[in-house]
Write a protein that holds these residues in place. Structure first.
Motif, mmCIF file in Angstrom:
data_model
loop_
_atom_site.group_PDB
_atom_site.id
_atom_site.type_symbol
_atom_site.label_atom_id
_atom_site.label_comp_id
_atom_site.label_asym_id
_atom_site.label_seq_id
_atom_site.Cartn_x
_atom_site.Cartn_y
_atom_site.Cartn_z
ATOM 1 N N ARG A 351 8.584 -2.508 9.047
ATOM 2 C CA ARG A 351 7.461 -3.300 9.524
ATOM 3 C C ARG A 351 6.376 -3.364 8.451
ATOM 4 N N GLN A 352 5.604 -4.463 8.469
ATOM 5 C CA GLN A 352 4.522 -4.576 7.497
ATOM 6 C C GLN A 352 3.467 -3.512 7.758
ATOM 7 N N ALA A 353 2.982 -2.897 6.672
ATOM 8 C CA ALA A 353 2.060 -1.772 6.794
ATOM 9 C C ALA A 353 0.634 -2.209 7.100
ATOM 10 N N GLY A 354 0.240 -3.393 6.656
ATOM 11 C CA GLY A 354 -1.123 -3.841 6.892
ATOM 12 C C GLY A 354 -2.147 -2.885 6.298
ATOM 13 N N SER A 355 -3.281 -2.784 6.970
ATOM 14 C CA SER A 355 -4.387 -1.977 6.454
ATOM 15 C C SER A 355 -4.097 -0.485 6.439
ATOM 16 N N ALA A 356 -3.023 -0.059 7.109
ATOM 17 C CA ALA A 356 -2.666 1.363 7.061
ATOM 18 C C ALA A 356 -2.262 1.783 5.654
ATOM 19 N N PHE A 357 -2.019 0.823 4.765
ATOM 20 C CA PHE A 357 -1.665 1.143 3.377
ATOM 21 C C PHE A 357 -2.900 1.351 2.498
ATOM 22 N N LYS A 358 -4.060 0.919 2.950
ATOM 23 C CA LYS A 358 -5.261 0.934 2.098
ATOM 24 C C LYS A 358 -5.607 2.298 1.514
ATOM 25 N N PRO A 359 -5.394 3.427 2.232
ATOM 26 C CA PRO A 359 -5.700 4.717 1.604
ATOM 27 C C PRO A 359 -4.986 4.943 0.272
ATOM 28 N N ILE A 360 -3.793 4.362 0.113
ATOM 29 C CA ILE A 360 -3.074 4.505 -1.150
ATOM 30 C C ILE A 360 -3.809 3.781 -2.268
ATOM 31 N N LEU A 536 -11.034 15.051 12.469
ATOM 32 C CA LEU A 536 -9.784 14.547 11.921
ATOM 33 C C LEU A 536 -10.036 13.328 11.040
ATOM 34 N N ALA A 537 -8.999 12.911 10.339
ATOM 35 C CA ALA A 537 -9.065 11.741 9.479
ATOM 36 C C ALA A 537 -7.959 10.783 9.880
ATOM 37 N N GLY A 538 -8.161 9.492 9.650
ATOM 38 C CA GLY A 538 -7.122 8.544 10.014
ATOM 39 C C GLY A 538 -7.473 7.131 9.625
ATOM 40 N N LYS A 539 -6.509 6.237 9.839
ATOM 41 C CA LYS A 539 -6.714 4.826 9.460
ATOM 42 C C LYS A 539 -5.935 3.918 10.401
ATOM 43 N N THR A 540 -6.605 2.857 10.814
ATOM 44 C CA THR A 540 -5.955 1.814 11.602
ATOM 45 C C THR A 540 -5.193 0.866 10.673
ATOM 46 N N GLY A 541 -4.324 0.080 11.264
ATOM 47 C CA GLY A 541 -3.626 -0.950 10.520
ATOM 48 C C GLY A 541 -3.228 -2.071 11.450
ATOM 49 N N THR A 542 -3.513 -3.308 11.035
ATOM 50 C CA THR A 542 -3.138 -4.473 11.829
ATOM 51 C C THR A 542 -2.659 -5.552 10.865
ATOM 52 N N THR A 543 -1.514 -6.154 11.136
ATOM 53 C CA THR A 543 -0.977 -7.169 10.244
ATOM 54 C C THR A 543 -1.299 -8.561 10.769
ATOM 55 N N ASN A 544 -0.924 -9.584 10.008
ATOM 56 C CA ASN A 544 -1.201 -10.969 10.386
ATOM 57 C C ASN A 544 -0.685 -11.272 11.786
ATOM 58 N N LEU A 545 -1.513 -11.964 12.542
ATOM 59 C CA LEU A 545 -1.212 -12.345 13.923
ATOM 60 C C LEU A 545 -0.995 -11.121 14.812
ATOM 61 N N ARG A 546 -1.434 -9.968 14.320
ATOM 62 C CA ARG A 546 -1.368 -8.709 15.097
ATOM 63 C C ARG A 546 0.069 -8.369 15.516
ATOM 64 N N ARG A 547 1.002 -8.688 14.611
ATOM 65 C CA ARG A 547 2.407 -8.385 14.910
ATOM 66 C C ARG A 547 2.679 -6.884 14.870
ATOM 67 N N ASP A 548 1.975 -6.184 14.002
ATOM 68 C CA ASP A 548 2.145 -4.740 13.856
ATOM 69 C C ASP A 548 0.794 -4.061 14.032
ATOM 70 N N ASN A 549 0.786 -3.046 14.862
ATOM 71 C CA ASN A 549 -0.441 -2.295 15.141
ATOM 72 C C ASN A 549 -0.189 -0.824 14.837
#
Length: 667
Positions: A351-360, A536-549
């Motif tokens: 699945r597309q990672a979306g914004s969950a990849f930004k920490p990298i 705690l620490a964490g990150k949200t992620g949402t892809t185009n058209l909200r296909r992946d959350n």
């Protein structure tokens, strides 16, 4: 009991409490600091014959159980050479009289020979072959070896879909405990079942089962193997009333993934009827909490959206939780219902990672010295050509905020400043960092990659977050600790790779600090309203058209990731913070340690100084807001906030001021 380190345990464990806190442990009246509990059975792998086996050495089977079996089936076993003329004559006479059968005509050796080598046909030829094989077995093996094989080979009825083969499986199915813990009454019941398990089932024909069990007890007393008083006491014992099916898989997605790991690391592709013991990393309590979080969370999301309710397929989810220091997976859910779909979304879905990849992206920028948490990034329209096409990223709300710090950009999950930072850092560097952190998907150094426009397996993305949690060290993620053969000996396999450092402890801490802000002030803040107060620490992620959350979050001792979406890649009406975050929070609260989650401690190379969060410069007493920000020691800002303090203002951070005083006017 059998464990990954070998056989052991089996003593009486006493837990002492003061109020609701554990105050002490004692094993067989001896105080201990810790104790291993018998691992629960999560799954069984059967062949086409659906045979459930739990091999047990003869020395671990209670004497009462062994004697009960001998009394019921072959009292002269240790005296005859494999055939018992008196037993055959007695059985023949009993049959002619039409009375009850106290002892079968076939010896235990003959029964074993039939079970191992012959069919169940009732012919003189088969009986002759059985007799010859019995004599051969007696010549080749000791009585103890034959008896052990018999006790582990005979049929003891059914449990659910499984055929119970051997005393170990029977003890579990009928009494819910290992054979080592059976008493006289229980052993006599098992012995009574051998002749006809269905006819003497305690669950369906209790009176017949009791009568047959008591017959075995009387026979034991006649043989002087027990006292009449012991027989009378055992006869008064109740029969088991509740079936304990052992065919149900408690963690089916995990069981499939563990089997795949066994095939990969131990070279055993087919586990059916092998008699292997596979010791996994799963914590059953955590697993139950994970399954409940997915089940309840998806039900709540479905109830909130008519679009989801109308969708042909139900909303799906995956949840994985592991220990960052070891890589041991503690909870693993690959979908909402294994019965409906066996597809494992935790490891097999891409699945597309979306914004969950930004920490990298930020980790790479910090590690390369391109930026710090206080670096200002421009949030303004950006347009460039990529692959012959126009690429113009936008923020989720369509707005632009001007200049923002790196912290603000990731807390609010802003796309444009992140894309600018990625271009400045270098896309090949980011790909290299992602690989070092455990992401193995098809990563191309194109601008959209920085915003997670590539496919990744959830377990790979979680590995990257676990790397941050363990101060920059990538753990060897695994689901299996050990594999033992049927006799309890370790099976040789491929060892886990050693943990590898992917980024410096300083960088890992700075990124973690930013991700703590996500939960406190950014897109992860709804977790606070749900009752999660730990740092705690964490990150949200949402892809185009909200296909992946997505939501991935961690503490020093726990890293957990949740994905929510449709299998057919349809859009959802949610986002990472509205779909994945509530499931993650529900699970994280359920497995919260009694004293709360541990705090992150800064490594020696980190300096925390007071800055103005709007400008990223050293804060003065005139700055309207002040933030304690973490920096690598050599990257602490040198400029005092000019926007609020002017040219001659002094920093309010006492440490920085002392350093400036030491250096003097020219410093």
């Amino acid at each position: 009991f059998r464990a990954a380190a070998g056989d052991g345990g089996g003593g009486l464990l006493v837990a002492e409490f003061r109020g609701d806190r554990l105050s002490g442990l004692r094993v067989d009246e001896t105080a201990v600091a810790e104790a291993w509990l018998e691992p629960p059975l999560l799954a069984t792998f059967w062949g086409e014959d659906l045979m459930e086996r739990r091999p047990v050495p003869l020395g671990e089977i209670p004497t009462e159980v062994v004697r009960a079996v001998l009394a019921a089936e072959d009292a002269s076993f240790f005296e005859h050479p494999g055939l018992s003329p008196t037993g055959i004559a007695r059985a023949l006479l009993t049959n002619l009289r039409g009375g009850e059968i106290r002892q079968g005509g076939s010896t235990i050796t003959q029964q074993l020979a039939k079970n191992l080598y012959l069919s169940s046909e009732r012919t003189m030829g088969r009986k002759m072959r059985e007799a010859m094989l019995a004599i051969f077995l007696e010549w080749r093996y000791s009585k103890e070896q034959i008896l052990e094989a018999y006790l582990n080979q005979i049929y003891w009825g059914r449990s659910g879909a499984a055929n119970l083969i051997g005393v170990g499986a029977a003890a579990r199915a009928y009494f819910g405990k290992p054979v080592e813990e059976l008493d006289l009454a229980e052993g006599a019941l098992l012995a009574a079942l051998i002749r006809a398990p269905a006819e003497y089932s305690p669950f369906r024909r209790a009176e017949a089962a009791r009568a047959r069990r008591d017959l075995v007890l009387r026979r034991l007393a006649e043989l002087d193997w027990i006292t009449p008083e012991a027989a009378e006491t055992a006869a008064a014992a109740a029969l088991p009333e509740v079936e304990r099916p052992i065919s149900r898989r408690l963690a089916p997605y995990y069981a499939d993934a563990a089997a795949a790991e066994v095939a990969r690391r131990w070279g055993v592709a087919d586990l059916a009827d092998r008699g292997l013991s596979i010791f996994g990393t799963l914590d059953l309590t955590d697993q139950e909490s994970a399954e409940a979080a997915v089940r309840e969370g998806l039900a709540e999301l479905t109830g909130k959206s008519a679009r989801v309710r109308k969708h042909e397929e139900g909303l799906e989810a995956a949840l994985i939780s592991l220990e960052p220091a070891t890589g041991a997976v503690r909870a693993y859910v690959g979908g909402r219902d294994y019965r409906e779909s066996q597809f494992d979304r935790a490891s097999s879905a891409r699945r597309q990672a979306g914004s969950a990849f930004k920490p990298i992206v930020y980790a790479t920028a910090f590690e390369s010295g391109v930026a710090t948490p206080a670096t200002l990034l421009e949030d303004a329209p950006l347009e460039l050509e990529s692959g012959g096409k126009r690429w113009a990223p936008a923020n989720d709300d369509g707005e632009f905020r001007g200049w923002v710090t790196a912290r603000t950009a990731i807390e609010q999950s802003l796309n444009v400043p992140t894309a600018r930072l990625a271009l400045q850092t270098g896309l090949p560097r980011i790909v290299q960092m992602a690989r070092a952190c455990g992401i193995r998907g098809r990563l191309q150094p194109v601008p959209a990659m920085a915003l997670g426009a590539f496919e990744v397996a959830p377990i790979e993305l979680l590995t990257a977050y676990a790397t941050l949690a363990d101060r920059g060290v990538r753990p060897p993620v695994h689901l299996v600790d050990a594999v033992l053969d049927a006799r309890g000996r370790p099976l040789a396999g491929e060892a886990l790779p050693a943990p590898e450092r992917a980024l410096s402890p300083d960088t890992a801490y700075m990124v973690t600090s930013l991700l703590q802000g996500v939960l406190d002030y950014g897109t992860g803040r709804p977790a606070r309203a749900l009752g999660l107060a730990d740092p705690l620490a964490g990150k949200t992620g949402t892809t185009n058209l909200r296909r992946d959350n997505w939501f991935a979050g961690f503490s020093p001792e726990r890293a957990t990731l949740v994905w929510v979406g449709f299998d057919d890649d349809s859009p959802t009406p949610f986002s990472g913070s509205k779909a994945a975050l509530p499931l993650w929070t529900k699970f994280t609260l359920a497995v919260r340690p009694p004293g709360g989650y541990a705090r992150f401690t800064p490594p020696e190379g980190i300096r925390v100084v007071l800055i103005d969060p709007a400008t990223g410069e050293l804060a003065t007493d005139r700055c309207p807001e002040v933030l304690a920000e973490a920096f690598a020691a050599e990257r602490v800002p040198a400029t005092v906030c000019r926007e609020h303090g002017g040219w001659f203002a002094e920093p309010i951070d006492p440490g920085v001021r002392a350093e400036r005083d030491e250096k003097g006017p020219g410093g």
